[in-house]
Design a protein around this motif. Structure first.
Motif, mmCIF file in Angstrom:
data_model
loop_
_atom_site.group_PDB
_atom_site.id
_atom_site.type_symbol
_atom_site.label_atom_id
_atom_site.label_comp_id
_atom_site.label_asym_id
_atom_site.label_seq_id
_atom_site.Cartn_x
_atom_site.Cartn_y
_atom_site.Cartn_z
ATOM 1 N N GLY A 167 13.121 2.498 77.156
ATOM 2 C CA GLY A 167 14.508 2.627 77.574
ATOM 3 C C GLY A 167 14.898 3.980 78.113
ATOM 4 N N CYS A 168 13.929 4.737 78.607
ATOM 5 C CA CYS A 168 14.266 6.050 79.156
ATOM 6 C C CYS A 168 14.084 6.060 80.666
ATOM 7 N N GLU A 169 14.800 6.938 81.316
ATOM 8 C CA GLU A 169 14.756 7.047 82.770
ATOM 9 C C GLU A 169 13.905 8.266 83.138
ATOM 10 N N PRO A 170 12.729 8.049 83.720
ATOM 11 C CA PRO A 170 11.864 9.186 84.055
ATOM 12 C C PRO A 170 12.595 10.182 84.952
ATOM 13 N N GLY A 171 12.489 11.458 84.623
ATOM 14 C CA GLY A 171 13.155 12.494 85.399
ATOM 15 C C GLY A 171 14.548 12.810 84.885
ATOM 16 N N TYR A 172 15.126 11.874 84.142
ATOM 17 C CA TYR A 172 16.479 12.093 83.617
ATOM 18 C C TYR A 172 16.540 11.769 82.127
ATOM 19 N N ALA A 173 15.366 11.678 81.482
ATOM 20 C CA ALA A 173 15.331 11.290 80.077
ATOM 21 C C ALA A 173 16.193 12.231 79.253
ATOM 22 N N SER A 174 16.857 11.680 78.265
ATOM 23 C CA SER A 174 17.819 12.484 77.521
ATOM 24 C C SER A 174 17.573 12.438 76.033
ATOM 25 N N VAL A 175 17.604 13.612 75.455
ATOM 26 C CA VAL A 175 17.515 13.721 74.018
ATOM 27 C C VAL A 175 18.747 13.102 73.375
ATOM 28 N N LEU A 176 19.814 12.970 74.148
ATOM 29 C CA LEU A 176 21.069 12.441 73.605
ATOM 30 C C LEU A 176 20.992 10.948 73.348
ATOM 31 N N SER A 177 20.118 10.260 74.060
ATOM 32 C CA SER A 177 20.116 8.816 73.904
ATOM 33 C C SER A 177 18.755 8.234 73.555
ATOM 34 N N VAL A 178 17.729 9.089 73.470
ATOM 35 C CA VAL A 178 16.404 8.550 73.180
ATOM 36 C C VAL A 178 16.387 8.002 71.750
ATOM 37 N N ASP A 179 15.656 6.919 71.570
ATOM 38 C CA ASP A 179 15.676 6.208 70.286
ATOM 39 C C ASP A 179 14.530 6.690 69.389
ATOM 40 N N PRO A 180 14.840 7.401 68.303
ATOM 41 C CA PRO A 180 13.780 7.945 67.442
ATOM 42 C C PRO A 180 12.922 6.860 66.799
ATOM 43 N N ALA A 181 13.387 5.640 66.814
ATOM 44 C CA ALA A 181 12.592 4.559 66.245
ATOM 45 C C ALA A 181 11.454 4.177 67.193
ATOM 46 N N LYS A 182 11.629 4.480 68.473
ATOM 47 C CA LYS A 182 10.639 4.052 69.465
ATOM 48 C C LYS A 182 9.704 5.167 69.885
ATOM 49 N N VAL A 183 10.092 6.402 69.613
ATOM 50 C CA VAL A 183 9.297 7.517 70.100
ATOM 51 C C VAL A 183 9.448 8.681 69.134
ATOM 52 N N LYS A 184 8.364 9.375 68.916
ATOM 53 C CA LYS A 184 8.410 10.556 68.049
ATOM 54 C C LYS A 184 9.036 11.697 68.855
ATOM 55 N N ILE A 185 10.062 12.315 68.286
ATOM 56 C CA ILE A 185 10.768 13.368 69.020
ATOM 57 C C ILE A 185 10.411 14.728 68.437
ATOM 58 N N ASN A 229 24.313 25.378 74.746
ATOM 59 C CA ASN A 229 24.888 24.941 76.025
ATOM 60 C C ASN A 229 23.857 24.746 77.139
ATOM 61 N N LEU A 230 22.840 23.934 76.815
ATOM 62 C CA LEU A 230 21.788 23.672 77.799
ATOM 63 C C LEU A 230 22.141 22.481 78.681
ATOM 64 N N VAL A 231 21.542 22.449 79.861
ATOM 65 C CA VAL A 231 21.651 21.282 80.738
ATOM 66 C C VAL A 231 20.474 20.366 80.406
ATOM 67 N N VAL A 232 20.768 19.115 80.064
ATOM 68 C CA VAL A 232 19.702 18.156 79.743
ATOM 69 C C VAL A 232 19.957 16.850 80.486
ATOM 70 N N GLY A 233 18.967 15.980 80.486
ATOM 71 C CA GLY A 233 19.091 14.700 81.174
ATOM 72 C C GLY A 233 20.149 13.806 80.547
ATOM 73 N N ALA A 234 20.636 12.858 81.335
ATOM 74 C CA ALA A 234 21.676 11.939 80.847
ATOM 75 C C ALA A 234 21.115 10.541 80.646
ATOM 76 N N ASN A 235 19.832 10.402 80.839
ATOM 77 C CA ASN A 235 19.157 9.111 80.761
ATOM 78 C C ASN A 235 19.723 8.107 81.746
ATOM 79 N N GLU A 236 20.104 8.611 82.884
ATOM 80 C CA GLU A 236 20.706 7.770 83.912
ATOM 81 C C GLU A 236 20.349 8.457 85.223
ATOM 82 N N ALA A 237 19.827 7.701 86.155
ATOM 83 C CA ALA A 237 19.400 8.303 87.404
ATOM 84 C C ALA A 237 20.531 9.119 88.013
ATOM 85 N N ASP A 238 20.209 10.321 88.477
ATOM 86 C CA ASP A 238 21.147 11.196 89.179
ATOM 87 C C ASP A 238 22.236 11.800 88.296
#
Length: 574
Positions: A327-345, A356-365
């Motif tokens: 369920g992640c968007e390559p290039g825009y993957a986000s720590v805010l929405s990644v599912d810890p049950a599916k992937v080790k973070i 105040n870092l800029v991170v992915g939104a898990n949504e293209a663009d």
RNA sequence: CGGGGCGUAGCGCAGUGGCUUAGCGCGUCUGCUUUGGGAGCAGAAAGUCGAGGGUUCGAUCCCCUCCGCCCCGACCA
């Protein structure tokens, strides 16, 4: 030895394939010949050098109470099945079947074999500690041998294994082994060897050091502080990074059309790479498990460190399909929405301790501004660790001074193994109370041929190797220039005979070749002391003397030359 | 395992769809001359042109497959 009979021709031109000086000179000087990729024959002069290195190693191993043994190159698979390595080790382990269809292997290391030996021969605390060592052929089916003897498939290794009743005893012995290694590398004439902290991989809290011959063609990167108080392999090196904290601002979604890389995003949003977080997906090759690594945009993930944290011995970049599957968007993957049950973070300190870092939104663009780890991520569901690769100039963890990088050839390795093999293979001893425990093990390796190559890398000039006296194939090179003239041949023969009687190792160039030809060969052979008998100087009752390392020639009285040579050899061997 | 390069005399390399016998340099052998940083002259030996298949009247050369070696990367108990 007479050069007219010496097998192993010298070659005038560099072999086209050779890139490193040791590779070029080992071929050109007639020390080794390739037989197959990463498989070499040793010629007479090469063999003599190797034997001298081995003699030094033996002396130093004996000095720390080692006992020399010899274990087989070919081992039955059963033994490695006991430790689990018959299946866990990859293709570097050459497996085959014998005529009875029984699984066999070519040993690439001998932990299993030595445990097999010790568990039947040693059973009481009274017999411990013991150290067994051997000089034996190892075979590793390397994917890519390279650089002559630096990385080969078949090689001679000194491997040593110590057995102890306690961790304390192992640690005390480990210090002695470390000192013995320092003496070995000093005695074989290496000029710059560093012992550095090394990756212990999946062995848990154990300690290991690598001995690195510093040179540009080395395969490993060494991180050091300017005063050398900190020395570590880049695979595990760390730094005293500090990260700027500021008051958290509100999360803000920003449109970042087509911007995927850190450079593109940072430029578009108008921040520096230090103000971004980079998500990198890895996959554990063995288990298929996905790993989400989050690190500040200006850092690189260190795969060795990540592997240690993630308990994964082998990692690869995850492909886009695997990333989308969770369920992640390559290039825009986000720590805010990644599912810890599916992937080790796994979050690097550089992100956990920044604001105040800029991170992915898990949504293209789209990206988010003002990500703050403590506020925006549930720390209980992720691992915070140091997974960053040290960069030149980062602050030393001990002194704070800027770290520097050099390259090195790993010529030796020492390792506190613990009970990994003894427990798996039931190598136990009885203590004072009659209670059984697995022995605590250490192991210690030196690559002999690689050491020879490393000496050349550190000790040569444009004409060939400059061998230290301790491992030189011969101590003296005797050249007869124009031997048919004015009694030169006779005088040289007489000196040769005298040197032999005196037990001095001498290579006698009795071929009567032209001077230039003879000297070029001599340079390629790198023998420390050289005596030339020629009509010119012999007429004055003198011979010419010089060393390989300096190009100055001295005229010495014929009667005095033996004394000079003996003196120089004695001096050089101390 | 991915990318690239190369396989012709011991080594380094040219070369060509047919030239009735595949060359050059180094090395090797013989002879002479020579002897202070890889000499000179004369002569000689030495090649299944990596392997297999295909195209062709004819292949070392063109095509396919395989093998080997080297370099870069991945990997490295």
């Amino acid at each position: 030895m007479r050069m007219s009979k010496l097998v192993g021709r010298r070659i005038k031109e560099d072999p086209k394939d050779a890139k490193t000086v040791s590779h070029k000179f080992l071929i050109r000087g007639g020390y080794v010949r390739p037989v197959s990729a990463g498989i070499y024959s040793l010629l007479p002069v090469g063999k003599r050098i190797v034997e001298k290195i081995e003699r030094i190693i033996r002396e130093e191993m004996d000095r720390i109470d080692g006992q020399e043994v010899l274990m087989p190159v070919i081992l039955p698979a059963e033994l490695w099945q006991e430790s689990g390595r018959f299946t866990s080790v990859g293709q570097e382990l050459l497996r085959f079947k014998d005529r009875n269809d029984k699984d066999m292997l070519l040993a690439m290391t001998h932990e299993e074999a030595v445990v097999h030996l010790v568990r039947t021969e040693v059973s009481s605390y009274k017999q411990l500690p013991v150290m067994l060592y051997q000089l034996q052929t190892k075979y590793r089916d390397e994917a890519r041998p390279r650089a002559g003897l630096i990385r080969v498939r078949e090689f001679t290794m000194k491997d040593a294994y110590s057995f102890h009743v306690s961790q304390e005893d192992l640690e005390a012995y480990y210090v002695r082994a470390h000192e013995a290694y320092e003496r070995v590398f000093k005695r074989v004439g290496m000029k710059n060897v560093l012992s550095i902290e090394a990756n212990s991989g999946m062995m848990g809290g154990s300690v290991s050091h690598e001995f690195m011959a510093v040179c540009d063609c080395g395969e490993d990167t060494i991180i050091t502080s300017p005063d050398y108080s900190y020395r570590a392999n880049r695979e595990i090196a760390t730094a005293a990074w500090t990260f700027a904290k500021s008051a958290p601002l509100a999360l803000e979604k920003v449109h970042t059309p087509g911007r995927k890389t850190i450079e593109e995003v940072a430029e578009f949003v108008g921040v520096t790479a230090e103000q971004t977080g980079k998500a990198v997906f890895y996959q554990n090759v063995r288990t298929g498990e996905l790993i989400f690594a989050l690190i500040r945009g200006d850092f690189e993930v260190n795969e060795s460190k990540l592997g240690n944290v993630a308990m994964a011995s082998e990692l690869k970049f995850a492909d886009d399909a695997a990333i989308r599957a969770i369920g992640c968007e390559p290039g825009y993957a986000s720590v805010l929405s990644v599912d810890p049950a599916k992937v080790k973070i796994i979050v690097d300190r550089s992100v956990a301790e920044s604001s105040n870092l800029v991170v992915g939104a898990n949504e293209a663009d789209y990206h988010f501004k003002n990500y703050n780890f403590g506020r925006d991520t549930d720390g209980a569901r992720v691992t915070v660790a140091d997974i960053a690769t040290v960069r030149e100039g980062d602050p030393c963890p001990l002194t704070g001074a800027p770290l520097t990088m050099v390259r090195g050839i790993e010529v030796g390795n020492i390792f506190q193994l613990g009970t990994k093999y003894s427990a798996a293979m039931e190598c136990n001893f009885l203590d004072q109370n009659g209670k059984s425990h697995p022995m605590i093990m250490g192991c210690y390796g030196i690559g002999v041929g690689r050491a020879m190559a490393a000496v050349i890398e550190q000790s040569c000039d444009e004409f060939g190797p400059v061998w230290p006296m301790s491992i030189a194939p011969y101590q003296v090179q005797l050249c007869a220039l124009n031997p048919g003239k004015d009694g030169v041949g006779e005088a040289a023969e007489a000196l040769y005979a005298e040197l032999l009687v005196a037990g001095i190792e001498v290579l006698f160039d009795d071929r009567g070749e032209k001077a230039g030809f003879m000297f070029s060969d001599a340079d390629l052979l790198g023998i420390p002391l050289r005596v030339v008998v020629s009509p010119k100087s012999l007429a004055e009752g003198k011979v010419e003397f010089r060393t390989r390392s300096s190009r100055d020639t001295e005229l010495i009285d014929c009667k005095a030359i033996m004394g000079v040579l003996k003196e120089r050899i004695k001096e050089a061997l101390n």
